[in-house]
Design a protein around this motif. Sequence first.
Motif, PDB file in Angstrom:
ATOM      1  N   ARG A  14       0.824  -1.215   0.000  1.00 51.98           N
ATOM      2  CA  ARG A  14       0.000   0.000   0.000  1.00 51.98           C
ATOM      3  C   ARG A  14       0.857   1.263   0.000  1.00 51.98           C
ATOM      4  NH1 ARG A  14      -2.831   0.729   4.566  1.00 51.98           N
ATOM      5  NH2 ARG A  14      -2.132  -1.096   5.740  1.00 51.98           N
ATOM      6  N   ALA A  15       1.996   1.209   0.701  1.00 50.69           N
ATOM      7  CA  ALA A  15       2.856   2.391   0.805  1.00 50.69           C
ATOM      8  C   ALA A  15       3.820   2.521  -0.372  1.00 50.69           C
ATOM      9  CB  ALA A  15       3.644   2.337   2.117  1.00 50.69           C
ATOM     10  N   GLY A  16       3.896   1.490  -1.209  1.00 53.01           N
ATOM     11  CA  GLY A  16       4.793   1.547  -2.345  1.00 53.01           C
ATOM     12  C   GLY A  16       6.258   1.429  -1.979  1.00 53.01           C
ATOM     13  N   ALA A  17       6.573   0.615  -0.963  1.00 52.35           N
ATOM     14  CA  ALA A  17       7.970   0.434  -0.549  1.00 52.35           C
ATOM     15  C   ALA A  17       8.721  -0.410  -1.567  1.00 52.35           C
ATOM     16  CB  ALA A  17       8.027  -0.230   0.825  1.00 52.35           C
ATOM     17  N   GLU A  18       9.912   0.038  -1.961  1.00 49.73           N
ATOM     18  CA  GLU A  18      10.727  -0.736  -2.898  1.00 49.73           C
ATOM     19  C   GLU A  18      11.457  -1.877  -2.207  1.00 49.73           C
ATOM     20  OE1 GLU A  18      13.060   1.020  -6.098  1.00 49.73           O
ATOM     21  OE2 GLU A  18      12.400   2.973  -5.377  1.00 49.73           O
ATOM     22  N   CYS A  19      11.776  -1.695  -0.932  1.00 52.57           N
ATOM     23  CA  CYS A  19      12.503  -2.738  -0.210  1.00 52.57           C
ATOM     24  C   CYS A  19      12.029  -2.780   1.230  1.00 52.57           C
ATOM     25  CB  CYS A  19      14.011  -2.502  -0.287  1.00 52.57           C
ATOM     26  SG  CYS A  19      14.589  -1.009   0.573  1.00 52.57           S
ATOM     27  N   ILE A  20      12.351  -3.886   1.905  1.00 48.92           N
ATOM     28  CA  ILE A  20      12.053  -4.059   3.329  1.00 48.92           C
ATOM     29  C   ILE A  20      13.341  -4.382   4.049  1.00 48.92           C
ATOM     30  CG2 ILE A  20      10.940  -5.539   5.047  1.00 48.92           C
ATOM     31  CD1 ILE A  20       8.572  -5.822   3.213  1.00 48.92           C
ATOM     32  N   HIS A  21      13.665  -3.588   5.069  1.00 52.33           N
ATOM     33  CA  HIS A  21      14.814  -3.884   5.927  1.00 52.33           C
ATOM     34  C   HIS A  21      14.272  -4.491   7.223  1.00 52.33           C
ATOM     35  CE1 HIS A  21      18.440  -3.712   8.246  1.00 52.33           C
ATOM     36  NE2 HIS A  21      19.109  -3.112   7.274  1.00 52.33           N
ATOM     37  N   PRO A  22      14.673  -5.726   7.564  1.00 56.95           N
ATOM     38  CA  PRO A  22      14.086  -6.391   8.724  1.00 56.95           C
ATOM     39  C   PRO A  22      14.790  -6.107  10.051  1.00 56.95           C
ATOM     40  CG  PRO A  22      15.513  -7.916   7.597  1.00 56.95           C
ATOM     41  CD  PRO A  22      15.573  -6.630   6.813  1.00 56.95           C
ATOM     42  N   GLY A  23      15.905  -5.353  10.036  1.00 60.39           N
ATOM     43  CA  GLY A  23      16.648  -5.136  11.279  1.00 60.39           C
ATOM     44  C   GLY A  23      17.223  -6.428  11.794  1.00 60.39           C
ATOM     45  N   TYR A  24      17.094  -6.684  13.104  1.00 52.05           N
ATOM     46  CA  TYR A  24      17.475  -7.982  13.667  1.00 52.05           C
ATOM     47  C   TYR A  24      16.367  -8.460  14.590  1.00 52.05           C
ATOM     48  CZ  TYR A  24      19.551  -4.515  16.878  1.00 52.05           C
ATOM     49  OH  TYR A  24      19.786  -3.420  17.670  1.00 52.05           O
ATOM     50  N   GLY A  25      16.307  -9.763  14.821  1.00 55.24           N
ATOM     51  CA  GLY A  25      15.185 -10.317  15.551  1.00 55.24           C
ATOM     52  C   GLY A  25      13.948 -10.348  14.665  1.00 55.24           C
ATOM     53  N   PHE A  26      12.795 -10.631  15.275  1.00 50.20           N
ATOM     54  CA  PHE A  26      11.522 -10.681  14.561  1.00 50.20           C
ATOM     55  C   PHE A  26      11.639 -11.508  13.271  1.00 50.20           C
ATOM     56  CE2 PHE A  26      10.418  -6.464  16.825  1.00 50.20           C
ATOM     57  CZ  PHE A  26       9.927  -7.145  17.908  1.00 50.20           C
ATOM     58  N   LEU A  27      11.440 -10.899  12.093  1.00 51.82           N
ATOM     59  CA  LEU A  27      11.411 -11.643  10.835  1.00 51.82           C
ATOM     60  C   LEU A  27      12.735 -11.599  10.076  1.00 51.82           C
ATOM     61  CD1 LEU A  27       7.891 -10.447   9.628  1.00 51.82           C
ATOM     62  CD2 LEU A  27       8.468 -12.682  10.604  1.00 51.82           C
ATOM     63  N   SER A  28      13.796 -11.138  10.720  1.00 54.23           N
ATOM     64  CA  SER A  28      15.060 -10.925  10.004  1.00 54.23           C
ATOM     65  C   SER A  28      15.691 -12.212   9.504  1.00 54.23           C
ATOM     66  CB  SER A  28      16.057 -10.180  10.899  1.00 54.23           C
ATOM     67  OG  SER A  28      16.388 -10.954  12.038  1.00 54.23           O
ATOM     68  N   GLU A  29      15.433 -13.339  10.166  1.00 60.62           N
ATOM     69  CA  GLU A  29      16.003 -14.617   9.744  1.00 60.62           C
ATOM     70  C   GLU A  29      14.893 -15.609   9.389  1.00 60.62           C
ATOM     71  OE1 GLU A  29      20.121 -15.403  11.769  1.00 60.62           O
ATOM     72  OE2 GLU A  29      18.778 -14.617  13.312  1.00 60.62           O
ATOM     73  N   ASN A  30      13.831 -15.087   8.804  1.00 59.84           N
ATOM     74  CA  ASN A  30      12.696 -15.899   8.393  1.00 59.84           C
ATOM     75  C   ASN A  30      12.726 -16.040   6.880  1.00 59.84           C
ATOM     76  OD1 ASN A  30       9.942 -16.511   7.481  1.00 59.84           O
ATOM     77  ND2 ASN A  30       9.368 -16.279   9.629  1.00 59.84           N
ATOM     78  N   ALA A  31      13.139 -17.218   6.415  1.00 59.90           N
ATOM     79  CA  ALA A  31      13.300 -17.439   4.976  1.00 59.90           C
ATOM     80  C   ALA A  31      11.972 -17.306   4.233  1.00 59.90           C
ATOM     81  CB  ALA A  31      13.913 -18.815   4.728  1.00 59.90           C
ATOM     82  N   GLU A  32      10.876 -17.742   4.863  1.00 64.55           N
ATOM     83  CA  GLU A  32       9.567 -17.635   4.212  1.00 64.55           C
ATOM     84  C   GLU A  32       9.188 -16.176   3.992  1.00 64.55           C
ATOM     85  OE1 GLU A  32      10.210 -19.578   6.833  1.00 64.55           O
ATOM     86  OE2 GLU A  32      10.197 -21.494   5.768  1.00 64.55           O
ATOM     87  N   PHE A  33       9.524 -15.328   4.954  1.00 65.73           N
ATOM     88  CA  PHE A  33       9.232 -13.900   4.790  1.00 65.73           C
ATOM     89  C   PHE A  33      10.055 -13.313   3.643  1.00 65.73           C
ATOM     90  CE2 PHE A  33      10.089  -9.405   6.104  1.00 65.73           C
ATOM     91  CZ  PHE A  33       8.808  -8.918   5.882  1.00 65.73           C
ATOM     92  N   ALA A  34      11.330 -13.689   3.563  1.00 57.41           N
ATOM     93  CA  ALA A  34      12.178 -13.197   2.470  1.00 57.41           C
ATOM     94  C   ALA A  34      11.615 -13.635   1.113  1.00 57.41           C
ATOM     95  CB  ALA A  34      13.606 -13.713   2.645  1.00 57.41           C
ATOM     96  N   GLU A  35      11.139 -14.870   1.053  1.00 55.91           N
ATOM     97  CA  GLU A  35      10.551 -15.349  -0.197  1.00 55.91           C
ATOM     98  C   GLU A  35       9.242 -14.631  -0.523  1.00 55.91           C
ATOM     99  OE1 GLU A  35      12.278 -19.931  -0.222  1.00 55.91           O
ATOM    100  OE2 GLU A  35      10.391 -19.474   0.792  1.00 55.91           O
ATOM    101  N   ALA A  36       8.449 -14.350   0.501  1.00 51.77           N
ATOM    102  CA  ALA A  36       7.189 -13.637   0.282  1.00 51.77           C
ATOM    103  C   ALA A  36       7.444 -12.219  -0.224  1.00 51.77           C
ATOM    104  CB  ALA A  36       6.380 -13.600   1.576  1.00 51.77           C
ATOM    105  N   CYS A  37       8.532 -11.601   0.240  1.00 53.99           N
ATOM    106  CA  CYS A  37       8.906 -10.280  -0.269  1.00 53.99           C
ATOM    107  C   CYS A  37       9.177 -10.355  -1.774  1.00 53.99           C
ATOM    108  CB  CYS A  37      10.138  -9.758   0.455  1.00 53.99           C
ATOM    109  SG  CYS A  37       9.856  -9.262   2.168  1.00 53.99           S
ATOM    110  N   ALA A  38       9.913 -11.387  -2.182  1.00 53.11           N
ATOM    111  CA  ALA A  38      10.246 -11.546  -3.602  1.00 53.11           C
ATOM    112  C   ALA A  38       8.988 -11.749  -4.447  1.00 53.11           C
ATOM    113  CB  ALA A  38      11.206 -12.716  -3.778  1.00 53.11           C
ATOM    114  N   VAL A  39       8.058 -12.567  -3.936  1.00 49.29           N
ATOM    115  CA  VAL A  39       6.804 -12.805  -4.649  1.00 49.29           C
ATOM    116  C   VAL A  39       6.024 -11.500  -4.815  1.00 49.29           C
ATOM    117  CG1 VAL A  39       4.555 -13.953  -4.507  1.00 49.29           C
ATOM    118  CG2 VAL A  39       6.650 -15.218  -3.956  1.00 49.29           C
ATOM    119  N   ALA A  40       6.097 -10.636  -3.808  1.00 52.55           N
ATOM    120  CA  ALA A  40       5.384  -9.357  -3.843  1.00 52.55           C
ATOM    121  C   ALA A  40       6.123  -8.300  -4.655  1.00 52.55           C
ATOM    122  CB  ALA A  40       5.154  -8.855  -2.416  1.00 52.55           C
TER     123      ALA A  40
END
Length: 652
Positions: A72-98
């Motif tokens: 919705r915000a039109g973000a070109e990239c997502i920086h996950p920082g550390y903790g939370f979703l930063s080491e979640n491979a499924e989230f990284a793949e979902a970013c690519a799909v989006a």
Amino acid sequence: MFSSVLIANRGEIALRVARTARRLGMRVIVVHSEADSAAPFVAFADEAYPIGPAPARESYLVAERILDVARRAGAECIHPGYGFLSENAEFAEACAVAGIVFVGPPPSAVRAMGLKDAAKALAEKAGVPVVPGYHGDIQDPAFLREKAYQIGYPVLIKAVAGGGGKGMRRVDKHADFEEALASCQREALNAFSDARVLVEKYITAPRHVEVQVFGDRHGQVLHLFERDCSMQRRHQKVIEEAPAPGMSAETRAAFGRAAVDAARAVGYYGAGTVEFIADGSKGLRPDGFYFMEMNTRLQVEHPVTEMITGLDLVEWQFRVAAGEPLPCRQDQLAIAGHAVEARLYAEEPERGFLPSTGHIHALRLPEGEGIRVDFGVAEGGEVTPYYDPMIAKIIAHGPSRDVALDRLHAALEDTLVAGPKTNLRFLAALIDQPDFRAGRLDTGFIDRNLAALGAEPQPLDPGAVAAGALALLAEEKARLAALAAARSGWAGDPWSAGDGFALAPGRAGALRLAVEGEIVDLATDAAGAAIAAEGLAPERDFTLVTAGDAVHVLDRGRQIRVAVPDPLDVTFEDHGGDAGGIVRAPMHGKLVALFVAEGEPVEKGQRVAIVEAMKMEHPVLAPRAGIVEGIAFAAGAQLGEGARILSIAVAE
């Protein structure tokens, strides 16, 4: 370079990433929970979007909501920082799909290094030395107990999916293994949704040395030297520094080669950290270290590497994610000086480092030559029980280790926090400890020196109590004067105005106060206006912060709260009676286990419950022997600090 970034994190790392992103010309988008709506990182951002309630599992860990905001915000990239979703491979793949770039390593590398057992097998295949132990799939408690016996005690039980010191237990004898395993698995399941563990030999006199690595999408991998993170408690880092004390050029090269080999083995790009355990009994040696794990993200302690290299690692992350090559070769990197980082936590060293929560009434962070502060909260904000209790990271840089430590000590002395308790005095004592100053350190250093570092129950300072009481008296005197003047136009000494003294009356000739959860009676004169304050030495320089009906007295990093007692406050409901058998919640948290029942006999020191706060388990022990009665909560209940869990009556 990207034109916009969504930061899928909170606190100090969200603000730190946002500053670099803005310097690079990006539009900064953040997400936040209900608890973080007024946080500094939210105020700094160009756009901020709420994503749910305070618990991370209902907000920061809900990948679908974050991706929806990014679209919705039109973000070109997502920086996950550390903790939370930063080491979640499924989230990284979902970013690519989006169609959104994930600012991090490839999902394949995250998966390969995300599980400690698989990571050790990969490292071993790449020729990197690993710690002896069992890293297999069998999770039967009896089997693991037998493996621990074969490995030889002491052993370390570690969550396969662990990190951040959670899901780790040292076991020194066979009889304690099963209880430690159950606790470790419970904590691992809660923190990582994965209860599997591995068991490995515990290295005596261990040094925790990690190497910062960086790779790009063009096949180049290099290292940015090492950090020493040996100053830990409960496997949580407290002080980090770069370079590691006692590290020779030959040994540094060996660490660097091993780290780069481990990264190359999984086709790594982006920022990562390869962590090693070194046998420090004979000093750091090229043949005396072992691979522990690889963190496929930025680390909390990355500022010390930035300080000695002059680089911005977050900028490197963005540039690598955008497809750019690394800007230099290994032989172009050099170490300049020394840097040390201290983690300022809202916690109570005198009470076993229990987390401390609450409103921040006053906050002063240091400035000066060679000083950097990465913070996540502000004056007027809250430290909640939902997240890590870090207030700030205070980093000092200097031409030598001694200069850096001197600057860090001065910076800690110049820091002020009123409200939640902090580890300020503990940190200053740690930096001043002679063995630490001499570079004689290992991961057991803090546990061996708790008493010398003030991390044991301390008596109340009578001078501090008196200073707080005098401040309350002065405020009450001013209130009475204003009241008398409003009633009759009279101005003068309020003690003779007929209104009486409004602070809580104690015994005859005494003033009753609430000090750190205890009722204290201080002597007063006949007029009720002066306190017997022999403890107030004239050379003492207390800092007083008034908040409501309380005064926070600050003295060299230690804090006490002096207040007028509220007769309705359950914290004091047992004053004057038999309070010795009350078992209370040590902090805000969740009652995850209750081990006793009504009418059951218990021994003094027996574990009766476990309270979890900030994803860490804290055992609750019986204060005396007796019979359990009046259990007030069932397992699963949310508890406030000081809430009565149960009582223990004296056996007849």
